[in-house]
Scaffold this motif. Structure first.
Motif, mmCIF file in Angstrom:
data_model
loop_
_atom_site.group_PDB
_atom_site.id
_atom_site.type_symbol
_atom_site.label_atom_id
_atom_site.label_comp_id
_atom_site.label_asym_id
_atom_site.label_seq_id
_atom_site.Cartn_x
_atom_site.Cartn_y
_atom_site.Cartn_z
ATOM 1 N N LEU A 49 41.681 32.949 57.900
ATOM 2 C CA LEU A 49 42.722 33.039 56.870
ATOM 3 C C LEU A 49 43.713 34.173 57.125
ATOM 4 C CD1 LEU A 49 40.616 32.323 53.651
ATOM 5 C CD2 LEU A 49 42.241 30.807 54.774
ATOM 6 N N SER A 50 43.550 34.851 58.254
ATOM 7 C CA SER A 50 44.430 35.975 58.607
ATOM 8 C C SER A 50 44.524 36.995 57.478
ATOM 9 C CB SER A 50 45.827 35.471 58.982
ATOM 10 O OG SER A 50 45.759 34.580 60.067
ATOM 11 N N VAL A 51 43.368 37.346 56.925
ATOM 12 C CA VAL A 51 43.324 38.331 55.847
ATOM 13 C C VAL A 51 43.599 39.707 56.443
ATOM 14 C CG1 VAL A 51 41.852 39.429 54.124
ATOM 15 C CG2 VAL A 51 41.758 36.950 54.457
ATOM 16 N N GLY A 52 44.645 40.366 55.955
ATOM 17 C CA GLY A 52 45.054 41.650 56.506
ATOM 18 C C GLY A 52 44.670 42.847 55.664
ATOM 19 N N HIS A 53 44.026 42.617 54.522
ATOM 20 C CA HIS A 53 43.655 43.730 53.646
ATOM 21 C C HIS A 53 42.155 44.004 53.743
ATOM 22 C CE1 HIS A 53 43.282 40.083 51.092
ATOM 23 N NE2 HIS A 53 42.142 40.683 50.736
ATOM 24 N N ASP A 54 41.755 45.132 53.213
ATOM 25 C CA ASP A 54 40.362 45.542 53.174
ATOM 26 C C ASP A 54 39.638 44.723 52.111
ATOM 27 O OD1 ASP A 54 37.910 46.812 52.989
ATOM 28 O OD2 ASP A 54 38.736 48.819 52.684
ATOM 29 N N ILE A 55 38.649 43.926 52.519
ATOM 30 C CA ILE A 55 37.941 43.089 51.549
ATOM 31 C C ILE A 55 37.036 43.915 50.638
ATOM 32 C CG2 ILE A 55 38.023 41.029 52.986
ATOM 33 C CD1 ILE A 55 34.954 41.586 53.531
ATOM 34 N N HIS A 56 36.804 45.176 51.005
ATOM 35 C CA HIS A 56 35.985 46.067 50.182
ATOM 36 C C HIS A 56 36.812 46.807 49.131
ATOM 37 C CE1 HIS A 56 33.786 45.641 54.049
ATOM 38 N NE2 HIS A 56 32.815 45.360 53.207
ATOM 39 N N ASP A 57 38.119 46.674 49.234
ATOM 40 C CA ASP A 57 39.036 47.307 48.280
ATOM 41 C C ASP A 57 40.306 46.455 48.231
ATOM 42 O OD1 ASP A 57 40.293 49.008 46.533
ATOM 43 O OD2 ASP A 57 40.203 50.768 47.837
ATOM 44 N N VAL A 58 40.159 45.265 47.688
ATOM 45 C CA VAL A 58 41.249 44.286 47.678
ATOM 46 C C VAL A 58 42.408 44.812 46.833
ATOM 47 C CG1 VAL A 58 41.897 41.913 47.075
ATOM 48 C CG2 VAL A 58 39.585 42.401 47.942
ATOM 49 N N PRO A 59 43.610 44.854 47.411
ATOM 50 C CA PRO A 59 44.772 45.323 46.642
ATOM 51 C C PRO A 59 45.059 44.409 45.448
ATOM 52 C CG PRO A 59 45.287 45.167 48.993
ATOM 53 C CD PRO A 59 43.957 44.494 48.791
ATOM 54 N N HIS A 60 45.565 45.008 44.387
ATOM 55 C CA HIS A 60 45.824 44.252 43.158
ATOM 56 C C HIS A 60 47.012 43.304 43.266
ATOM 57 C CE1 HIS A 60 42.720 45.927 40.534
ATOM 58 N NE2 HIS A 60 42.850 47.010 41.277
ATOM 59 N N ASP A 61 47.740 43.339 44.369
ATOM 60 C CA ASP A 61 48.768 42.321 44.576
ATOM 61 C C ASP A 61 48.201 41.128 45.356
ATOM 62 O OD1 ASP A 61 48.530 43.613 47.053
ATOM 63 O OD2 ASP A 61 50.666 43.486 47.485
ATOM 64 N N GLN A 62 46.976 41.272 45.855
ATOM 65 C CA GLN A 62 46.314 40.181 46.567
ATOM 66 C C GLN A 62 45.302 39.439 45.690
ATOM 67 O OE1 GLN A 62 46.995 39.064 49.886
ATOM 68 N NE2 GLN A 62 48.773 40.244 49.221
ATOM 69 N N PHE A 63 44.773 40.127 44.706
ATOM 70 C CA PHE A 63 43.924 39.483 43.708
ATOM 71 C C PHE A 63 44.404 39.922 42.341
ATOM 72 C CE2 PHE A 63 40.480 39.153 40.699
ATOM 73 C CZ PHE A 63 40.007 37.881 40.946
ATOM 74 N N LEU A 64 44.816 38.949 41.537
ATOM 75 C CA LEU A 64 45.271 39.227 40.177
ATOM 76 C C LEU A 64 44.179 38.795 39.216
ATOM 77 C CD1 LEU A 64 48.931 37.850 40.315
ATOM 78 C CD2 LEU A 64 48.148 40.162 40.775
ATOM 79 N N THR A 65 43.723 39.705 38.366
ATOM 80 C CA THR A 65 42.741 39.323 37.358
ATOM 81 C C THR A 65 43.388 38.323 36.394
ATOM 82 O OG1 THR A 65 43.330 41.135 35.880
ATOM 83 C CG2 THR A 65 41.542 41.549 37.488
ATOM 84 N N SER A 66 42.550 37.599 35.691
ATOM 85 C CA SER A 66 43.063 36.595 34.745
ATOM 86 C C SER A 66 44.000 37.172 33.691
ATOM 87 C CB SER A 66 41.898 35.868 34.081
ATOM 88 O OG SER A 66 41.149 35.190 35.051
ATOM 89 N N PRO A 67 43.650 38.322 33.061
ATOM 90 C CA PRO A 67 44.588 38.855 32.064
ATOM 91 C C PRO A 67 45.904 39.318 32.674
ATOM 92 C CG PRO A 67 42.696 40.324 32.325
ATOM 93 C CD PRO A 67 42.375 39.060 33.053
ATOM 94 N N ASP A 68 45.841 39.890 33.869
ATOM 95 C CA ASP A 68 47.076 40.307 34.539
ATOM 96 C C ASP A 68 47.935 39.086 34.847
ATOM 97 O OD1 ASP A 68 48.939 42.020 35.714
ATOM 98 O OD2 ASP A 68 47.929 42.019 37.652
ATOM 99 N N THR A 69 47.282 38.035 35.334
ATOM 100 C CA THR A 69 47.997 36.786 35.624
ATOM 101 C C THR A 69 48.647 36.222 34.364
ATOM 102 O OG1 THR A 69 46.471 36.262 37.429
ATOM 103 C CG2 THR A 69 47.729 34.436 36.486
ATOM 104 N N TRP A 70 47.861 36.144 33.287
ATOM 105 C CA TRP A 70 48.375 35.603 32.029
ATOM 106 C C TRP A 70 49.618 36.373 31.587
ATOM 107 C CZ3 TRP A 70 47.732 31.460 28.978
ATOM 108 C CH2 TRP A 70 48.315 31.519 27.705
ATOM 109 N N GLN A 71 49.536 37.685 31.575
ATOM 110 C CA GLN A 71 50.656 38.487 31.094
ATOM 111 C C GLN A 71 51.880 38.354 31.992
ATOM 112 O OE1 GLN A 71 48.699 42.315 30.597
ATOM 113 N NE2 GLN A 71 48.349 41.898 28.428
ATOM 114 N N ARG A 72 51.681 38.282 33.298
ATOM 115 C CA ARG A 72 52.824 38.116 34.210
ATOM 116 C C ARG A 72 53.476 36.738 34.057
ATOM 117 N NH1 ARG A 72 51.704 41.132 39.943
ATOM 118 N NH2 ARG A 72 50.638 42.965 39.121
ATOM 119 N N CYS A 73 52.646 35.726 33.841
ATOM 120 C CA CYS A 73 53.204 34.383 33.630
ATOM 121 C C CYS A 73 53.941 34.304 32.300
ATOM 122 C CB CYS A 73 52.095 33.334 33.690
ATOM 123 S SG CYS A 73 51.399 33.106 35.336
ATOM 124 N N ARG A 74 53.375 34.886 31.272
ATOM 125 C CA ARG A 74 54.009 34.856 29.948
ATOM 126 C C ARG A 74 55.321 35.623 29.934
ATOM 127 N NH1 ARG A 74 54.200 32.524 25.810
ATOM 128 N NH2 ARG A 74 53.413 33.960 24.251
#
Length: 195
Positions: free
Chosen positions: A61-86
């Motif tokens: 998948l050509s993952v370029g980030h640290d999987i032990h400390d995934v950046p918050h722009d690479q994984f968005l939690t559900s509440p963060d996603t909801w608020q950004r979409c809204r």
């Protein structure tokens, strides 16, 4: 994810599951996914571990980030996603499961409820459905939007809102887990078992 959470807890490190969306599966899309959020004592912050990834996944998948400390722009939690979409910052149609063509704000709302359950110590399956979770491809009413806005406000910072989040989960019939849930993968109702 659950095994990683259990290992951290066994070693006295606070950890919890988080539901949300990974940006590293399909370019330009955010895929439904779960990670382990663990406490980095030396830095005084929560970090994200994607326990699903090994060297083969990372390479393919050509993952370029640290999987032990995934950046918050690479994984968005559900509440963060909801608020950004809204807010209109992100398009809800980018969030869901690509291979089944299930995407949209209704999907984010379902993820938001599963994340809430997990934050309350009920590590359910990613395809468990109950209560206020919207139907597939549902258009959410103003009342439903306000309802999920409230859930997202509590779970965006679960530490700051811990007591209120637990009370809302326990006392709101649309949020509290019943004795059985609908398993969307198996297309049947299943009883929940307490560990």
């Amino acid at each position: 994810m659950l095994f990683a959470v259990a290992i951290f807890r066994h070693h006295g490190i606070p950890a919890r599951g988080r539901g949300g969306f990974g940006a590293y599966f399909n370019a330009g899309k955010y895929e439904d996914h779960w990670v382990c959020e663990y406490w980095k004592e030396d830095e005084g912050r929560w970090a994200l571990l994607d326990a699903q990834f090994d060297d083969v996944f990372i390479r393919n998948l050509s993952v370029g980030h640290d999987i032990h400390d995934v950046p918050h722009d690479q994984f968005l939690t559900s509440p963060d996603t909801w608020q950004r979409c809204r807010s209109g910052a992100l398009d809800a149609e980018l969030f869901g499961i690509e291979f089944s063509q299930m995407r949209g704000l209704w999907f984010v709302a379902g993820s938001l409820l599963r994340d809430l359950a997990t934050l309350n110590g009920f590590e359910i399956l990613p395809w468990d459905v109950w209560g206020a979770q919207p139907a597939i491809n549902a258009t959410l009413s103003d009342g439903e939007l306000a309802f999920f806005d409230g859930v997202a406000a509590l779970t965006t910072d679960p530490d700051a809102n811990f007591d209120a989040m637990r009370q809302r989960f326990a006392n709101d019939a649309g949020l509290a887990l019943p004795h059985s849930v609908f398993n969307a993968l198996r297309q049947r109702r299943e009883d929940l078992f307490e560990a």
